[in-house]
Design an enzyme around this catalytic site. Structure first.
Site, PDB file in Angstrom:
ATOM      1  CB  THR A   1      -0.897   0.017   1.253  1.00 49.09           C
ATOM      2  OG1 THR A   1      -0.059  -0.247   2.394  1.00 49.09           O
ATOM      3  CG2 THR A   1      -1.985  -1.041   1.170  1.00 49.09           C
TER       4      THR A   1
ATOM      5  CE  LYS B   1      20.296   4.649   4.814  1.00 49.68           C
ATOM      6  NZ  LYS B   1      18.927   5.123   4.564  1.00 49.68           N
TER       7      LYS B   1
ATOM      8  CB  VAL C   1       8.570   1.502  -2.824  1.00 49.39           C
ATOM      9  CG1 VAL C   1       9.309   0.425  -3.594  1.00 49.39           C
ATOM     10  CG2 VAL C   1       9.462   2.731  -2.659  1.00 49.39           C
TER      11      VAL C   1
ATOM     12  NE  ARG D   1      13.843  13.659   1.599  1.00 48.22           N
ATOM     13  CZ  ARG D   1      14.060  12.398   1.251  1.00 48.22           C
ATOM     14  NH1 ARG D   1      13.939  12.020  -0.016  1.00 48.22           N
ATOM     15  NH2 ARG D   1      14.424  11.494   2.136  1.00 48.22           N
TER      16      ARG D   1
ATOM     17  NE  ARG E   1      -0.689   1.783   9.631  1.00 47.58           N
ATOM     18  CZ  ARG E   1       0.392   1.324  10.260  1.00 47.58           C
ATOM     19  NH1 ARG E   1       0.355   1.076  11.546  1.00 47.58           N
ATOM     20  NH2 ARG E   1       1.515   1.107   9.602  1.00 47.58           N
TER      21      ARG E   1
ATOM     22  CG  HIS F   1      16.345  10.706  -5.618  1.00 43.00           C
ATOM     23  ND1 HIS F   1      15.150  11.245  -5.210  1.00 43.00           N
ATOM     24  CD2 HIS F   1      16.677   9.771  -4.686  1.00 43.00           C
ATOM     25  CE1 HIS F   1      14.768  10.668  -4.080  1.00 43.00           C
ATOM     26  NE2 HIS F   1      15.663   9.770  -3.747  1.00 43.00           N
TER      27      HIS F   1
ATOM     28  CB  CYS G   1      16.761   5.855  -4.137  1.00 41.28           C
ATOM     29  SG  CYS G   1      16.719   6.850  -2.624  1.00 41.28           S
TER      30      CYS G   1
HETATM   31  P1  A2P Z   1       0.142   0.370   5.742  1.00 40.05           P
HETATM   32  O1  A2P Z   1      -0.367   1.120   4.550  1.00 40.05           O
HETATM   33  O2  A2P Z   1      -0.798  -0.690   6.192  1.00 40.05           O
HETATM   34  O3  A2P Z   1       0.617   1.266   6.851  1.00 40.05           O
HETATM   35  P2  A2P Z   1       5.337   4.348   2.663  1.00 40.05           P
HETATM   36  O4  A2P Z   1       6.838   4.169   2.682  1.00 40.05           O
HETATM   37  O5  A2P Z   1       4.819   4.889   1.387  1.00 40.05           O
HETATM   38  O6  A2P Z   1       4.880   5.126   3.860  1.00 40.05           O
HETATM   39  O7  A2P Z   1       4.726   2.849   2.815  1.00 40.05           O
HETATM   40  C1  A2P Z   1       5.099   1.986   3.864  1.00 40.05           C
HETATM   41  C2  A2P Z   1       4.492   0.619   3.604  1.00 40.05           C
HETATM   42  O8  A2P Z   1       4.919  -0.258   4.665  1.00 40.05           O
HETATM   43  C3  A2P Z   1       2.961   0.594   3.634  1.00 40.05           C
HETATM   44  O9  A2P Z   1       2.487  -0.352   2.713  1.00 40.05           O
HETATM   45  C4  A2P Z   1       2.683   0.144   5.061  1.00 40.05           C
HETATM   46  O10 A2P Z   1       1.441  -0.472   5.239  1.00 40.05           O
HETATM   47  C5  A2P Z   1       3.774  -0.876   5.240  1.00 40.05           C
HETATM   48  N1  A2P Z   1       4.011  -1.172   6.665  1.00 40.05           N
HETATM   49  C6  A2P Z   1       4.291  -0.305   7.658  1.00 40.05           C
HETATM   50  N2  A2P Z   1       4.427  -0.967   8.822  1.00 40.05           N
HETATM   51  C7  A2P Z   1       4.251  -2.291   8.557  1.00 40.05           C
HETATM   52  C8  A2P Z   1       4.266  -3.492   9.349  1.00 40.05           C
HETATM   53  N3  A2P Z   1       4.528  -3.467  10.650  1.00 40.05           N
HETATM   54  N4  A2P Z   1       4.011  -4.665   8.731  1.00 40.05           N
HETATM   55  C9  A2P Z   1       3.775  -4.714   7.397  1.00 40.05           C
HETATM   56  N5  A2P Z   1       3.743  -3.612   6.599  1.00 40.05           N
HETATM   57  C10 A2P Z   1       3.969  -2.410   7.179  1.00 40.05           C
END
Ligand code: A2P
Length: 341
Positions: A12, A213, A15, A235, A40, A242, A129
């Site tokens: 979700t 990094k 990336v 940033r 969530r 980038h 990246c």
């Molecule tokens: P979620 O949408 O349920 O919070 P971004 O880097 O764009 O913020 O996305 C971070 C991604 O990592 C999202 O898909 C988020 O899901 C997922 N994520 C964050 N915490 C966890 C976790 N503890 N377990 C699995 N996925 C996670």
């Protein structure tokens, strides 16, 4: 051609969405796709290849029937779930920084060190990246004329931080244009119409972790611990793409023409370099593209063996999702992915 059972952890996220797009666009040979995220997002639906797929909460059982897992859910999630996935025979390609400098984990940019994949023990790391686009541009030159020193300044888009940061830039930009005060949640200061020379945490040596990094990952990927590297990572208020101003000191003199000739043949590189008509790489047109764009190639006037250049890439594609999928494709090509029953 075999088909593989694929999972995206963090489906979700910023990336995660790009993973789905890249897999679709490249017709990745998928037998199935699991979309995983946090609790969530459980129950949410996303489209993959015209099919609605339900997002599931990531748990230790999620990987039992998965051949390749693409992780992009932050270091903590990777640190917990990657070893569990690897244990059940899944190949993990991890976009976080959790395992990048682990000596037993290959850190891969396929154009540079695809051979290193072979040493994996279940987890393969996708580099930072900014590092990816820099090594794609510099390694072909290094092979011909060994690099002694790199000075780089980056101009990094907010999408590298994730969805919340993209929203923050959008909201703040509107607030500024409407004459309203801004509030910062994701970054320590306003990012709209501003620049922040702080990416990731500060280290004891006063570099940021992002800058460090670039130093460590570049040396690991290029097998070149002897290269001196100094980076400043900034940033910028840009959504995607980038950019990097890179100054390189080589072992011997190298002309811009020779560099251009070498890079024209280099995999993954596209030369965009005609100052006479203001032609040079820019992040806006680079967004959505797969190549690493190189331009402004010129003699570095401060060094006898120096070159300066400007390198731009889509940080979500070559800087993240695309590079990870290319690693998986490389493994498939060499028949290195073990398929479960
Ligand atoms: P979620 O949408 O349920 O919070 P971004 O880097 O764009 O913020 O996305 C971070 C991604 O990592 C999202 O898909 C988020 O899901 C997922 N994520 C964050 N915490 C966890 C976790 N503890 N377990 C699995 N996925 C996670």
């Amino acid at each position: 051609m075999k088909d593989y059972r694929v999972a995206i952890v963090g489906a979700t996220g910023m990336v995660g969405h790009e993973f789905i797009k890249v897999l679709e666009q490249r017709r990745f040979p998928m037998a199935s796709i699991s979309l995983l995220a946090s609790d969530r997002s459980a129950g949410k639906k996303l489209r993959v290849n015209h099919q609605e797929i339900e997002v599931k909460e990531t748990d230790p059982e999620s990987f039992l029937e998965v051949d390749i897992a693409l992780f992009s859910a932050g270091s903590e999630t990777s640190r917990y779930f990657s070893p569990i996935a690897a244990q059940s025979g899944t190949v993990v390609i991890d976009n976080s920084s959790a395992f990048r400098m682990d000596a037993s984990v290959p850190l891969i940019v396929p154009e540079v060190n695809a051979e290193d994949i072979q040493q994996h023990r279940g987890i393969i790391a996708n580099p930072n990246c900014s590092t990816i686009q820099m090594v794609v541009a510099l390694n072909p030159l290094h092979k011909v004329n060994p690099i002694k020193r790199i000075i780089v300044a980056t101009y990094q888009a907010v999408s590298g931080t994730g969805i919340a940061a993209v929203e923050e830039l959008r909201t703040q930009a509107k607030q500024v244009l409407d004459g309203q005060p801004t509030t910062a949640h994701v970054y320590p200061h306003q990012i709209a119409f501003n620049l922040l020379p702080e990416i990731d945490v500060f280290l004891d040596n006063n570099y940021t972790k992002e800058e460090w990094k670039m130093v460590e990952e570049t040396r690991k990927i290029m097998h070149a611990n002897e290269i001196a590297i100094s980076a400043t990572c900034v940033r910028v208020p840009i959504f995607v793409g980038h950019s990097e101003a890179i100054h390189v000191d080589f072992s011997r003199p190298i002309s811009p023409e020779e560099a251009r000739r070498i890079l024209t043949q280099a995999p993954g590189v596209k030369i965009v370099d005609d100052p006479g008509i203001s032609l040079y790489p820019q992040p806006w047109p680079a967004a959505g593209s797969d190549e690493v764009f190189v331009g402004r190639i010129r003699q570095d006037a401060s060094l006898p063996n120096g070159l300066a250049m400007w390198v731009v890439a889509d940080n979500l594609r070559k800087g993240a999702a695309l590079n990870a999928v290319q690693i998986a494709e490389e493994m498939i090509r060499r028949d290195w992915v073990r398929q479960g029953g």
